[in-house]
Write a protein that holds these residues in place. Structure first.
Motif, mmCIF file in Angstrom:
data_model
loop_
_atom_site.group_PDB
_atom_site.id
_atom_site.type_symbol
_atom_site.label_atom_id
_atom_site.label_comp_id
_atom_site.label_asym_id
_atom_site.label_seq_id
_atom_site.Cartn_x
_atom_site.Cartn_y
_atom_site.Cartn_z
ATOM 1 N N GLU A 133 5.894 -13.512 -15.473
ATOM 2 C CA GLU A 133 4.807 -12.676 -14.995
ATOM 3 C C GLU A 133 4.174 -13.336 -13.761
ATOM 4 O O GLU A 133 4.016 -14.547 -13.713
ATOM 5 N N ASP A 134 3.809 -12.523 -12.788
ATOM 6 C CA ASP A 134 3.272 -13.037 -11.547
ATOM 7 C C ASP A 134 1.756 -13.201 -11.668
ATOM 8 O O ASP A 134 1.023 -12.254 -11.840
ATOM 9 N N ARG A 137 -0.522 -10.991 -9.485
ATOM 10 C CA ARG A 137 -0.704 -9.600 -9.834
ATOM 11 C C ARG A 137 -1.827 -9.464 -10.861
ATOM 12 O O ARG A 137 -2.573 -8.502 -10.879
ATOM 13 N N ARG A 180 5.793 -14.368 -2.446
ATOM 14 C CA ARG A 180 5.123 -13.092 -2.746
ATOM 15 C C ARG A 180 5.623 -12.011 -1.785
ATOM 16 O O ARG A 180 5.906 -12.296 -0.618
ATOM 17 N N ALA A 184 2.031 -6.999 -1.027
ATOM 18 C CA ALA A 184 0.898 -7.664 -1.697
ATOM 19 C C ALA A 184 0.133 -8.528 -0.699
ATOM 20 O O ALA A 184 -1.102 -8.605 -0.737
ATOM 21 N N GLU A 188 -3.783 -8.134 0.485
ATOM 22 C CA GLU A 188 -4.772 -9.214 0.350
ATOM 23 C C GLU A 188 -5.363 -9.586 1.714
ATOM 24 O O GLU A 188 -6.564 -9.825 1.844
#
Ligand code: SAH
Ligand code: SF4
Ligand code: F3S
Length: 475
Positions: A133-134, A137, A180, A184, A188
């Motif tokens: 899992e990131d 995120r 990444r 995303a 950001e």
């Protein structure tokens, strides 16, 4: 409202992670406090890179234990989290050695902090997995808090390292390289710019090894990402750190030539100047490879200044090897540099070698190296005198009526100017280089027509010409 105090050690990626942890906890009703004394929750965000860095954790935990006892007498509870690279490296051992610790969380699991704090037993309060899992995120959006007025921000684009230099713990504490995706990062970056950020520093343990998925489904390189970020309205300055010489590809070097927002300052650690030692370190390049890269970067961007990291006293380093490091320093003339005595880290290949050097040899070499680096740093700073440069104004100066900011080369610059220019790029003439910063005369704000934008445009088009010489601070 409950209060959290986060204390970060080590690299800039820890600073970024500390902000993200505060974000996660803000969503749980915690507000940040600058004082450890009134914190209900203390987080030590630790670094394992050298022995001294790791030892700091235990001395700090000793102080926290005393503080916790004082607060307990006032009926206040204090909870303690150890995060970061020592948490990752030592895990449950930290709780055995320091019973004051309630939670141990590695750098990949910050998004689980609320669950870990709620855990009913100590085994459940440890997370040093490398989850699929990131974490990015799962982290909540940056809140509109005090940082709303931050002019510069970090943006982690890459984590982990697959290079396995034989002295280094990072591949073990931060895990395998991950990048990444572009979407995303753009999201950001835009959010940060919306908060008033003008300067983005892209972070990664190996930032130029970044190869993220683009919106076109293809893999992008860092050079391409920098061009795309420069297109965002409001991005005045871009930087990236820390890079590895092997990943300075053509596209990245071309970005230094073509992207005006990319600051002419490159931190490119070389570690040593002897090919034998570089091979033993598993750096997989020679000193001449490094010199050639610097030549290409300087050809692309003649005003660029270089900075680096050095290790002295790697196992088996002879006087002749060390002389090669000094020769490299004298060839390149760094504007700034960090230098360290080799520190044997448990679990790394170099720590098992039998030819470790005595402390006094390491100290003598470090002193000689730092004297040369300091000479070059001072020369670089003094060569700024009389030049017209741009300064990103990010704070008030020490004296009344003074403002301060950063030069393209990360030098602190002080000058008299109205407070209203906070957050702007000012054009200044450097009057003097003092030990730690530059003193300057304010000429105006970049691009402001009332101040004669045309003239400043011209002034700022060639302000950094001249030999890109010099170097930086030795720590
Ligand atoms: N990824 C970066 C460096 C990360 S660590 C790179 O590849 O250059 C930051 C610096 O700490 C390194 O550049 C190195 O100079 C220093 N360092 C790392 N491990 C060390 C050790 N075992 N002893 C002394 N210095 C070390
Ligand atoms: Fe450590 Fe080498 Fe990776 Fe840098 S490239 S983080 S020094 S292993
Ligand atoms: Fe230290 Fe971890 Fe950064 S060991 S230097 S905090 S990656």
């Amino acid at each position: 409202m409950k209060k959290v105090h986060v204390k970060s050690y080590g690299c800039q990626m820890n600073v970024y992670d500390a902000e993200r942890m505060a974000d996660v906890l803000a969503a749980q009703g915690y507000e940040e406090t600058p004082s450890v004394d009134d914190a209900d929750l203390v987080i030590l965000n630790t670094c394992h890179i050298r022995e001294k860095a790791a030892e700091k954790v235990y001395s700090e935990l000793g102080r926290i234990r005393e503080n916790k006892a004082v607060r307990a007498r006032q009926g206040l509870e204090t909870r303690v989290v150890v995060a970061g690279c020592v948490a990752q490296a030592e895990g449950a051992e930290i709780m055995r050695r320091a019973p004051v610790v309630d939670v141990v969380v590695g750098p990949q699991s910050y998004h689980r902090l609320p669950e870990l704090l709620a855990a009913r037993n100590r085994d459940a309060a440890i997370d040093i997995e490398f989850p699929v899992e990131d974490k990015f995120r799962a982290l909540p959006a940056r809140r509109n808090g005090a940082e709303g007025r931050n002019v510069s921000a970090f943006l982690t684009i890459q984590e982990g390292c697959d290079k396995f230099c034989t002295f280094c713990v990072v591949p073990y504490t931060r895990g395998a390289e991950t990048s990444r995706p572009v979407a995303a990062l753009l999201e950001e970056a835009k959010r940060l710019v919306g908060l008033g950020v003008k300067e983005l520093t892209l972070l990664g343990q190996n930032v130029n090894a970044w190869h993220g998925e683009g919106p076109d489904g293809k893999t992008w390189s860092l050079g391409r990402l920098l061009r795309r970020l420069a297109d965002i309205d409001g991005v005045e300055r871009l930087r990236y750190t820390t890079s590895h010489p092997r990943d300075m590809d053509d596209e990245l070097i071309a970005a230094h030539r073509d992207v005006p927002q990319l600051m002419p300052y490159l931190h490119l650690p070389v570690q040593a100047g002897s090919d034998r030692i570089l091979a033993a370190m598993n750096r997989r390049h020679t000193a001449d490879d490094y010199r050639r890269i610097i030549d290409r970067v300087r050809a692309a961007r003649p005003d660029i200044a270089l900075s680096s990291d050095f290790i002295v006293g790697f196992p088996g380093e002879t006087d002749a090897d060390f002389a090669e490091t000094m020769r490299l320093v004298n060839d390149v003339r760094f504007a700034s540099a960090f230098s360290f005595k080799y520190s044997a880290r448990p679990g790394t290949p170099a720590a098992d070698r039998e030819d470790q050097l005595p402390e006094d040899v390491k100290s003598a070499r470090l002193a000689e190296l730092q004297a040369a680096l300091e000479r070059d740093r001072i020369a670089f700073n003094q060569a700024m005198t009389g030049r017209v440069i741009e300064v990103l104004v990010d704070r008030k100066g020490r004296a009344a009526g003074q403002m301060a900011g950063k030069s393209p080369y990360l030098q602190g610059v002080h000058f008299e100017a109205p407070e209203a220019i906070f957050g702007a790029v000012a054009v200044v003439e450097v009057l003097e280089a003092t030990a730690g910063s530059l003193r300057a005369r304010y000429l105006g704000v970049k691009g402001a027509s009332a101040l004669g934008g045309g003239a400043f445009h011209q002034a700022s088009a060639a302000p950094y010409s001249g030999a890109a010489q010099g170097i930086a601070n030795a720590t």
